[in-house]
Design an enzyme around this catalytic site. Structure first.
Site, PDB file in Angstrom:
ATOM      1  N   ALA A  69     -19.699  37.397 -23.716  1.00 42.91           N
ATOM      2  CA  ALA A  69     -20.595  37.147 -22.580  1.00 42.91           C
ATOM      3  C   ALA A  69     -21.892  36.502 -23.035  1.00 42.91           C
ATOM      4  O   ALA A  69     -22.306  36.660 -24.179  1.00 42.91           O
ATOM      5  CB  ALA A  69     -20.935  38.464 -21.874  1.00 42.91           C
ATOM      6  N   TYR A  82     -23.981  27.979 -17.291  1.00 47.08           N
ATOM      7  CA  TYR A  82     -23.356  28.387 -18.560  1.00 47.08           C
ATOM      8  C   TYR A  82     -22.926  29.853 -18.492  1.00 47.08           C
ATOM      9  O   TYR A  82     -21.808  30.215 -18.890  1.00 47.08           O
ATOM     10  CB  TYR A  82     -24.353  28.164 -19.715  1.00 47.08           C
ATOM     11  CG  TYR A  82     -23.861  28.694 -21.035  1.00 47.08           C
ATOM     12  CD1 TYR A  82     -22.862  28.037 -21.748  1.00 47.08           C
ATOM     13  CD2 TYR A  82     -24.384  29.878 -21.564  1.00 47.08           C
ATOM     14  CE1 TYR A  82     -22.405  28.537 -22.955  1.00 47.08           C
ATOM     15  CE2 TYR A  82     -23.929  30.386 -22.770  1.00 47.08           C
ATOM     16  CZ  TYR A  82     -22.934  29.712 -23.465  1.00 47.08           C
ATOM     17  OH  TYR A  82     -22.479  30.218 -24.654  1.00 47.08           O
ATOM     18  N   THR A 114     -19.586  45.635 -15.532  1.00 43.14           N
ATOM     19  CA  THR A 114     -20.926  46.139 -15.827  1.00 43.14           C
ATOM     20  C   THR A 114     -21.596  46.778 -14.614  1.00 43.14           C
ATOM     21  O   THR A 114     -21.369  46.350 -13.470  1.00 43.14           O
ATOM     22  CB  THR A 114     -21.822  44.988 -16.327  1.00 43.14           C
ATOM     23  OG1 THR A 114     -23.190  45.380 -16.233  1.00 43.14           O
ATOM     24  CG2 THR A 114     -21.641  43.722 -15.523  1.00 43.14           C
ATOM     25  N   GLU A 116     -24.438  46.269 -13.773  1.00 36.24           N
ATOM     26  CA  GLU A 116     -25.295  45.255 -13.123  1.00 36.24           C
ATOM     27  C   GLU A 116     -24.672  44.766 -11.816  1.00 36.24           C
ATOM     28  O   GLU A 116     -25.383  44.286 -10.935  1.00 36.24           O
ATOM     29  CB  GLU A 116     -25.522  44.069 -14.058  1.00 36.24           C
ATOM     30  CG  GLU A 116     -26.551  44.310 -15.138  1.00 36.24           C
ATOM     31  CD  GLU A 116     -27.962  44.531 -14.602  1.00 36.24           C
ATOM     32  OE1 GLU A 116     -28.475  43.658 -13.905  1.00 36.24           O
ATOM     33  OE2 GLU A 116     -28.540  45.590 -14.882  1.00 36.24           O
ATOM     34  N   TYR A 138     -25.906  36.488 -13.869  1.00 39.56           N
ATOM     35  CA  TYR A 138     -25.093  37.288 -14.806  1.00 39.56           C
ATOM     36  C   TYR A 138     -24.136  38.200 -14.029  1.00 39.56           C
ATOM     37  O   TYR A 138     -22.927  38.228 -14.282  1.00 39.56           O
ATOM     38  CB  TYR A 138     -26.029  38.124 -15.701  1.00 39.56           C
ATOM     39  CG  TYR A 138     -25.308  39.176 -16.498  1.00 39.56           C
ATOM     40  CD1 TYR A 138     -24.739  38.883 -17.730  1.00 39.56           C
ATOM     41  CD2 TYR A 138     -25.177  40.483 -16.006  1.00 39.56           C
ATOM     42  CE1 TYR A 138     -24.060  39.852 -18.457  1.00 39.56           C
ATOM     43  CE2 TYR A 138     -24.503  41.453 -16.721  1.00 39.56           C
ATOM     44  CZ  TYR A 138     -23.948  41.140 -17.946  1.00 39.56           C
ATOM     45  OH  TYR A 138     -23.270  42.094 -18.647  1.00 39.56           O
ATOM     46  N   LYS A 142     -20.038  38.195 -13.585  1.00 37.53           N
ATOM     47  CA  LYS A 142     -19.253  39.369 -13.990  1.00 37.53           C
ATOM     48  C   LYS A 142     -18.410  39.896 -12.829  1.00 37.53           C
ATOM     49  O   LYS A 142     -17.311  40.421 -13.031  1.00 37.53           O
ATOM     50  CB  LYS A 142     -20.203  40.471 -14.500  1.00 37.53           C
ATOM     51  CG  LYS A 142     -20.687  40.249 -15.932  1.00 37.53           C
ATOM     52  CD  LYS A 142     -19.581  40.593 -16.925  1.00 37.53           C
ATOM     53  CE  LYS A 142     -20.073  40.619 -18.351  1.00 37.53           C
ATOM     54  NZ  LYS A 142     -19.037  41.052 -19.300  1.00 37.53           N
TER      55      LYS A 142
HETATM   56  O1  G4F Z   1     -32.467  45.826 -21.629  1.00 37.09           O
HETATM   57  P1  G4F Z   1     -32.242  44.961 -20.444  1.00 37.09           P
HETATM   58  O2  G4F Z   1     -32.439  43.503 -20.650  1.00 37.09           O
HETATM   59  O3  G4F Z   1     -30.814  45.324 -19.904  1.00 37.09           O
HETATM   60  P2  G4F Z   1     -30.107  45.106 -18.466  1.00 37.09           P
HETATM   61  O4  G4F Z   1     -30.716  43.995 -17.705  1.00 37.09           O
HETATM   62  O5  G4F Z   1     -30.064  46.442 -17.784  1.00 37.09           O
HETATM   63  O6  G4F Z   1     -28.641  44.654 -18.892  1.00 37.09           O
HETATM   64  C1  G4F Z   1     -27.935  45.220 -19.997  1.00 37.09           C
HETATM   65  O7  G4F Z   1     -27.092  46.265 -19.582  1.00 37.09           O
HETATM   66  C2  G4F Z   1     -26.059  45.876 -18.660  1.00 37.09           C
HETATM   67  C3  G4F Z   1     -25.228  47.104 -18.311  1.00 37.09           C
HETATM   68  O8  G4F Z   1     -24.468  47.531 -19.387  1.00 37.09           O
HETATM   69  C4  G4F Z   1     -25.204  44.784 -19.281  1.00 37.09           C
HETATM   70  F1  G4F Z   1     -24.277  44.382 -18.385  1.00 37.09           F
HETATM   71  C5  G4F Z   1     -26.064  43.608 -19.698  1.00 37.09           C
HETATM   72  O9  G4F Z   1     -25.273  42.651 -20.393  1.00 37.09           O
HETATM   73  C6  G4F Z   1     -27.142  44.101 -20.643  1.00 37.09           C
HETATM   74  O10 G4F Z   1     -26.518  44.590 -21.811  1.00 37.09           O
HETATM   75  O11 G4F Z   1     -33.247  45.394 -19.255  1.00 37.09           O
HETATM   76  C7  G4F Z   1     -33.299  46.728 -18.791  1.00 37.09           C
HETATM   77  C8  G4F Z   1     -34.474  46.868 -17.828  1.00 37.09           C
HETATM   78  C9  G4F Z   1     -34.530  45.756 -16.758  1.00 37.09           C
HETATM   79  O12 G4F Z   1     -34.855  46.343 -15.531  1.00 37.09           O
HETATM   80  C10 G4F Z   1     -35.662  44.855 -17.207  1.00 37.09           C
HETATM   81  O13 G4F Z   1     -36.347  44.188 -16.153  1.00 37.09           O
HETATM   82  O14 G4F Z   1     -35.682  46.720 -18.578  1.00 37.09           O
HETATM   83  C11 G4F Z   1     -36.572  45.879 -17.870  1.00 37.09           C
HETATM   84  N1  G4F Z   1     -37.529  45.308 -18.823  1.00 37.09           N
HETATM   85  C12 G4F Z   1     -38.865  45.552 -18.856  1.00 37.09           C
HETATM   86  N2  G4F Z   1     -39.456  44.868 -19.833  1.00 37.09           N
HETATM   87  C13 G4F Z   1     -37.250  44.438 -19.822  1.00 37.09           C
HETATM   88  C14 G4F Z   1     -38.463  44.159 -20.440  1.00 37.09           C
HETATM   89  N3  G4F Z   1     -36.080  43.884 -20.229  1.00 37.09           N
HETATM   90  C15 G4F Z   1     -36.124  43.054 -21.301  1.00 37.09           C
HETATM   91  N4  G4F Z   1     -34.954  42.527 -21.761  1.00 37.09           N
HETATM   92  N5  G4F Z   1     -37.299  42.737 -21.943  1.00 37.09           N
HETATM   93  C16 G4F Z   1     -38.512  43.266 -21.551  1.00 37.09           C
HETATM   94  O15 G4F Z   1     -39.554  42.964 -22.123  1.00 37.09           O
END
Ligand code: G4F
Length: 364
Positions: A69, A82, A114, A116, A138, A142
């Site tokens: 993915a 993409y 997922t 999501e 995303y 999915k």
């Molecule tokens: O860690 P995240 O980027 O994960 P998200 O979006 O929940 O998705 C992950 O888990 C899913 C379920 O298994 C998968 F399908 C997917 O591929 C991926 O592995 O973000 C988690 C939360 C979001 O609400 C985001 O807005 O954290 C919040 N967040 C706050 N600050 C942040 C940040 N996320 C990221 N990546 N970076 C930040 O600085």
């Protein structure tokens, strides 16, 4: 990843000109578990159906796990086409490849669905029966992969299942996902490499489990008498803010105090020797055009059928494991051979007390 009847494993790897972080991570995994000798990697790409069909016909797998993915939800808003190709059409290419190779009744297929896909949730706790309401390119891609997998099960009688996995983390997590970004930043702040981390939405809540527990459930899904979809989750949810607090605690830096509002909110340390130091700031750069505010899964079907244990790794243990692993990594980079120990290791060790070591010790 693919399993064949001869218990040899095969995997797909994208060709890139320079060594990428994910290739290094893969090399470490293969070396750590001594899988190099029984796992063969083949060049391929989820956007190339001809190559996938050729590989499946050649390898003739009896189990196939589609975890491929573009997995960053935030990034999917920047590269939606993409993301759709890889995450959506990619699954279809694999299913077709299985069918074209005449393996539709012998090869079992796992699709990494997922949480999501639940998006702006339509039920407070999400189960296999909850309707989907995706909030990102995303998740939309999915969802296509999820429904086409079910369609191939219904239309062709294939053993094709979807694991609705909620967030699963570990020290191997990519550095741009929030949990690893936090654990790495806490380790860097503790080591004096960085002053502060910058995050987005602190109030999003996620059901965070440990990847090693979830992989066992994935494998179990392909060993059932009939193909069915399963939610895999802990049944507990915590905010990004709570993850930050637990990570600083695990890093031995005590509690943090949140001050201010909106994007001006900051976290400051409380321990006497560091009191007042700002260690978290916010930026709109890390927020998303449409956010998934709250996720919490109902793992009861996986518990009853697969023997999944949602309590195998408690939240605090997961956070501590990630922070400690990053402290070890950073210490190794700074001084190879540095000794790191956890309170548990020190309690059961006959090694002399910290101050007797010649080399410095980080503790958590
Ligand atoms: O860690 P995240 O980027 O994960 P998200 O979006 O929940 O998705 C992950 O888990 C899913 C379920 O298994 C998968 F399908 C997917 O591929 C991926 O592995 O973000 C988690 C939360 C979001 O609400 C985001 O807005 O954290 C919040 N967040 C706050 N600050 C942040 C940040 N996320 C990221 N990546 N970076 C930040 O600085």
């Amino acid at each position: 990843m693919i399993h064949t009847q001869f218990r040899r494993d095969a995997g797909l790897i994208r060709r890139v000109s320079s060594t990428s972080a994910s290739q290094e991570r893969l090399a470490r995994v293969l070396a750590t578990h001594d899988c190099g000798s029984r796992c063969q990697l083949h060049h391929g790409d989820m956007c190339d159906p001809c190559c996938l069909a050729r590989l499946v016909a050649h390898i003739r797998p009896d189990e196939m796990y589609n975890l491929a993915a573009q997995s960053h939800v935030g990034v999917s808003f920047e590269i939606p086409a993409y993301t759709t190709e890889v995450n959506g059409a990619g699954a279809l290419h694999l299913l077709e490849a299985i069918r074209l190779a005449g393996l539709q009744h012998s090869c079992r297929f796992y699709q990494a669905s997922t949480s999501e896909m639940f998006g702006k949730v339509l039920e407070p706790v999400q189960s296999e029966r909850t309707a989907f309401n995706p909030r990102s390119p995303y998740a939309c891609a999915k969802l296509f992969a999820h429904t086409i997998t079910k369609n191939y099960r219904d239309a062709y009688g294939m053993y094709a299942v979807c694991g609705l996995l909620f967030n699963h983390e570990s020290p191997r997590r990519g550095e741009l996902f929030v949990t690893r970004k936090i654990s790495l930043a806490v380790a860097a702040i503790a080591a004096g490499f960085e002053d502060c981390m910058v995050l987005g939405n602190l109030d999003a809540t996620r059901d965070w489990g440990h990847a090693r527990d979830y992989v066992v459930a994935m494998h179990a899904m392909l060993q059932q008498p009939t193909p069915e979809d399963f939610v895999v989750a802990t049944g507990e949810t915590r905010s990004v803010r709570a993850f930050v607090e637990a990570a600083f605690h695990a890093g031995g830096m005590g509690s943090v105090l949140w001050q201010g509002t909106g994007l001006d909110e900051v976290a400051v340390l409380q321990a006497p020797h560091t009191a007042g130091r700002v260690v978290v700031r916010l930026s709109a750069e890390f927020t998303r055009p449409s956010e998934v505010d709250a996720l919490i899964g109902d793992p009861r079907k996986a518990v009853a059928t697969l023997g999944f244990n949602p309590r195998a790794t408690p939240f605090e243990q997961l956070v501590a494991e990630m922070v400690h692993a990053d402290m070890v990594r950073l210490a190794e980079m700074r001084a190879p051979g540095l000794v790191i120990s956890t309170p548990e290791q020190r309690a059961t060790s006959s090694a002399p007390a910290e101050e007797d070591h010649e080399m410095p010790i980080f503790t958590i």
